[in-house]
Enzyme design. Sequence first.
Site, PDB file in Angstrom:
ATOM      1  CG  HIS A  26      18.691   6.098   5.307  1.00 41.75           C
ATOM      2  ND1 HIS A  26      19.604   6.303   6.312  1.00 41.75           N
ATOM      3  CD2 HIS A  26      18.299   4.805   5.400  1.00 41.75           C
ATOM      4  CE1 HIS A  26      19.781   5.174   6.985  1.00 41.75           C
ATOM      5  NE2 HIS A  26      18.986   4.259   6.465  1.00 41.75           N
ATOM      6  CB  THR A  65       0.996   4.069  -0.249  1.00 39.46           C
ATOM      7  OG1 THR A  65       0.094   3.706  -1.300  1.00 39.46           O
ATOM      8  CG2 THR A  65       1.986   2.935  -0.028  1.00 39.46           C
ATOM      9  CE  LYS A  66      -2.928   5.643  -4.562  1.00 35.80           C
ATOM     10  NZ  LYS A  66      -3.760   5.306  -5.750  1.00 35.80           N
TER      11      LYS A  66
END
Length: 236
Positions: A161, A210-211
């Site tokens: 979203h 996330t990296k």
Amino acid sequence: MLTILRRKWNSRFVGQIRFLIKTDLLGFFKTILFNLKYLPLRQAIRLPVFISGNTIIGYCHKGFYNGCGKTGDLTFGIIDKEYVYPKPCHLRIFGTIVTYGEGMHAFGPGCIIAIYNNAKLKLGNEFAVSYDLHISCSDSISIGKNNMWSYGIDIRDTDGHPIRNDDNVRVNCNKPIVIGNKVWIGNRCQILKGVTIADNTIISSSSIVTKSQLDSNMIIASYGKVIKNFHSWGRY
């Protein structure tokens, strides 16, 4: 000439279709209808996409598949020529699935594949995931060859979203994911948007990535933490 054609027919069609009939008769008929409905006729008659009988098709646009066209090139609800029925696959494909090579491109039971408008999911040769994979692709997810994934994996190049600032500008844009060759992903892992994973990498179970990890031959855990390096891994 007739003998040569018969051999090609047997090698490319009969073996896999015979197996599908014996194992899942509903899947056999559903596979035929699925290919004829969603692929151009010249491509559909090769039956490049196999689906299990309990695959749920929320939406697929015609021509969603772009691959080598070999029979059974892309499978849903089927893994290693075995059927497991506890959960159905769910397909919502507004974009495109691209396959490379003539090996396996297999999604096991319980997978949820959502590819949105103008997005591409690219699958390298010999890709297999056991079950309960969730892919949400709004931009691009590229997966190299010889990947092996466990169950319960969540990969998404989007937050789902939009978040907007005071000027009504979106601040959480979609970012592509690139997963290299020969990557082993353990169970219950999450790979989030903008991540690049180098070749010959192992992602340990329950990791949240996330990296980006740009160095090969590494075992990594949550947030890109390197556990150790290694030489190689194998399927058997």
